[in-house]
Design a protein around this motif. Structure first.
Motif, short mmCIF file in Angstrom:
data_model
loop_
_atom_site.label_atom_id
_atom_site.label_comp_id
_atom_site.label_asym_id
_atom_site.label_seq_id
_atom_site.Cartn_x
_atom_site.Cartn_y
_atom_site.Cartn_z
N ALA A 190 -4.47 4.61 -1.36
CA ALA A 190 -5.48 5.73 -1.42
C ALA A 190 -5.35 6.88 -0.55
O ALA A 190 -4.98 8.05 -1.05
CB ALA A 190 -6.57 5.35 -1.78
N GLY A 215 -10.50 4.18 -3.90
CA GLY A 215 -9.56 3.20 -3.12
C GLY A 215 -10.72 2.13 -2.42
O GLY A 215 -10.36 0.85 -2.76
N GLY A 237 1.16 3.99 -3.10
CA GLY A 237 0.64 5.30 -2.59
C GLY A 237 1.71 6.38 -3.05
O GLY A 237 1.33 7.25 -3.44
N GLY A 282 0.89 -1.17 -0.06
CA GLY A 282 0.08 0.07 0.03
C GLY A 282 0.96 1.15 0.12
O GLY A 282 0.69 2.16 -0.77
N GLU A 326 -5.30 -1.39 -0.75
CA GLU A 326 -5.76 -0.26 -1.67
C GLU A 326 -6.19 1.04 -0.94
O GLU A 326 -5.93 1.98 -1.25
CB GLU A 326 -7.03 -0.80 -2.41
CG GLU A 326 -7.45 0.21 -3.65
CD GLU A 326 -6.37 -0.09 -4.79
OE1 GLU A 326 -6.19 0.97 -5.47
OE2 GLU A 326 -6.19 -1.07 -5.27
N MET A 327 -6.70 0.85 0.24
CA MET A 327 -7.06 2.08 1.04
C MET A 327 -5.88 2.45 1.67
O MET A 327 -5.72 3.83 1.60
CB MET A 327 -7.73 1.57 2.19
CG MET A 327 -9.36 1.32 1.88
SD MET A 327 -10.10 2.27 0.99
CE MET A 327 -10.17 3.70 2.34
N GLU A 335 -15.28 1.28 -9.74
CA GLU A 335 -14.88 2.85 -10.05
C GLU A 335 -15.54 3.25 -11.14
O GLU A 335 -15.45 4.66 -10.96
CB GLU A 335 -13.18 2.53 -10.58
CG GLU A 335 -12.42 3.77 -10.68
CD GLU A 335 -12.52 4.53 -9.61
OE1 GLU A 335 -12.02 5.77 -10.00
OE2 GLU A 335 -12.45 4.35 -8.60
N GLN A 394 -12.44 0.21 -5.47
CA GLN A 394 -11.40 -0.60 -6.22
C GLN A 394 -11.00 -1.82 -5.29
O GLN A 394 -11.29 -3.26 -5.72
CB GLN A 394 -10.04 -0.08 -6.45
CG GLN A 394 -10.35 1.02 -7.69
CD GLN A 394 -9.39 1.97 -7.71
OE1 GLN A 394 -8.26 1.93 -7.11
NE2 GLN A 394 -9.39 3.23 -8.49
N GLY A 395 -10.85 -1.68 -4.05
CA GLY A 395 -10.42 -2.82 -3.07
C GLY A 395 -11.58 -3.74 -2.81
O GLY A 395 -11.58 -4.93 -2.80
N TRP A 398 -4.56 1.74 -11.12
CA TRP A 398 -4.76 2.01 -9.72
C TRP A 398 -5.19 0.80 -8.84
O TRP A 398 -5.08 1.00 -7.72
CB TRP A 398 -5.91 2.96 -9.62
CG TRP A 398 -5.69 4.39 -10.80
CD1 TRP A 398 -6.40 4.59 -11.81
CD2 TRP A 398 -4.92 5.31 -10.23
NE1 TRP A 398 -5.85 5.89 -12.06
CE2 TRP A 398 -4.97 6.47 -11.14
CE3 TRP A 398 -4.10 5.57 -9.18
CZ2 TRP A 398 -4.33 7.53 -10.93
CZ3 TRP A 398 -3.39 6.84 -8.86
CH2 TRP A 398 -3.54 7.68 -9.93
N CYS A 399 -5.53 -0.41 -9.60
CA CYS A 399 -6.03 -1.49 -8.91
C CYS A 399 -4.86 -2.30 -8.47
O CYS A 399 -5.35 -3.61 -7.99
CB CYS A 399 -7.02 -2.24 -9.76
SG CYS A 399 -8.46 -1.12 -10.01
#
Length: 201
Positions: free
Chosen positions: A84, A102, A28, A24, A80-81, A137, A105-106, A59-60
């Motif tokens: 993001a 995020g 990021g 992550g 993902e979080m 998304e 997508q997550g 992004w994923c």
């Protein structure tokens, strides 16, 4: 690429948490540069705005890499979080929208692998997870950013999203996982052990 039915190890180990966080954080930071890339190619995608969706799959990547390596429910959403939130804190021009993206997508990635009971980690769950990830998304973006687009533009945007998800999320995610496994960097995880078994003499 083969699909290996394996039961995920129970419980989160410390190393599982560390790798999820590391993925992550790494993405990021990388996402800041990727945001600038969006700006740089703006004049090109302006010719047909839905074409911008072809970039979405990147992004994923934190979500799919975390799940393919750690293989624990929640790994995709967690990585993902983190990516993001960090991107937003570092000043991403997407702002709070990066955090919402995020989550979308997550969550999509988690559902894709959950359909297979978190027991398969090959092309089928990766493709489903990627498609759901970019689809969620897409829903967010056409509501938040492009509500004025007509049905054709929204439909084409989804087409580009799905292509990007299959290639840049599922395909690239599986490839990167295999490359990492071949280096021995993830020997303490299932992909590393599976690679060792495949290459054992």
């Amino acid at each position: 690429m083969t699909t290996t039915p394996t039961a995920p190890e129970r419980g989160w180990r410390t190393i599982d948490i560390l790798v999820t966080v590391l993925i992550g954080v790494a993405f990021g930071v990388a996402f800041m540069g990727y945001s600038l890339f969006y700006t740089a190619i703006g004049p090109v995608t302006a010719l047909f705005r839905p074409a911008e969706g072809i970039l979405t799959g990147i992004w994923c990547l934190p979500a799919i890499l975390a799940l393919l390596i750690v293989r624990k429910p929640g790994a995709a959403l967690g990585a993902e979080m983190i990516a993001a939130i960090l991107a937003a804190l570092l000043g991403s021009h997407f702002g709070i929208g990066a955090v919402i993206s995020g989550a979308a997508q997550g969550l999509g990635m988690e559902i894709g692998f959950a359909v297979f009971g978190y027991r398969r980690f090959g092309w089928a769950p990766a493709a489903l997870g990627a498609c759901l990830s970019v689809f969620f998304e897409w829903i967010y973006e056409i509501i938040a950013y492009f509500p004025e687009w007509d049905v054709f533009f929204k439909g084409m945007y989804l087409v580009f999203f799905l292509i990007s998800g299959l290639v840049l999320t599922a395909g690239l995610g599986l490839l990167l996982t295999r490359l990492l496994a071949s280096t021995g960097a993830i020997n303490r995880f299932a992909p590393g052990r599976e690679h060792a078994e495949r290459t054992a003499v």
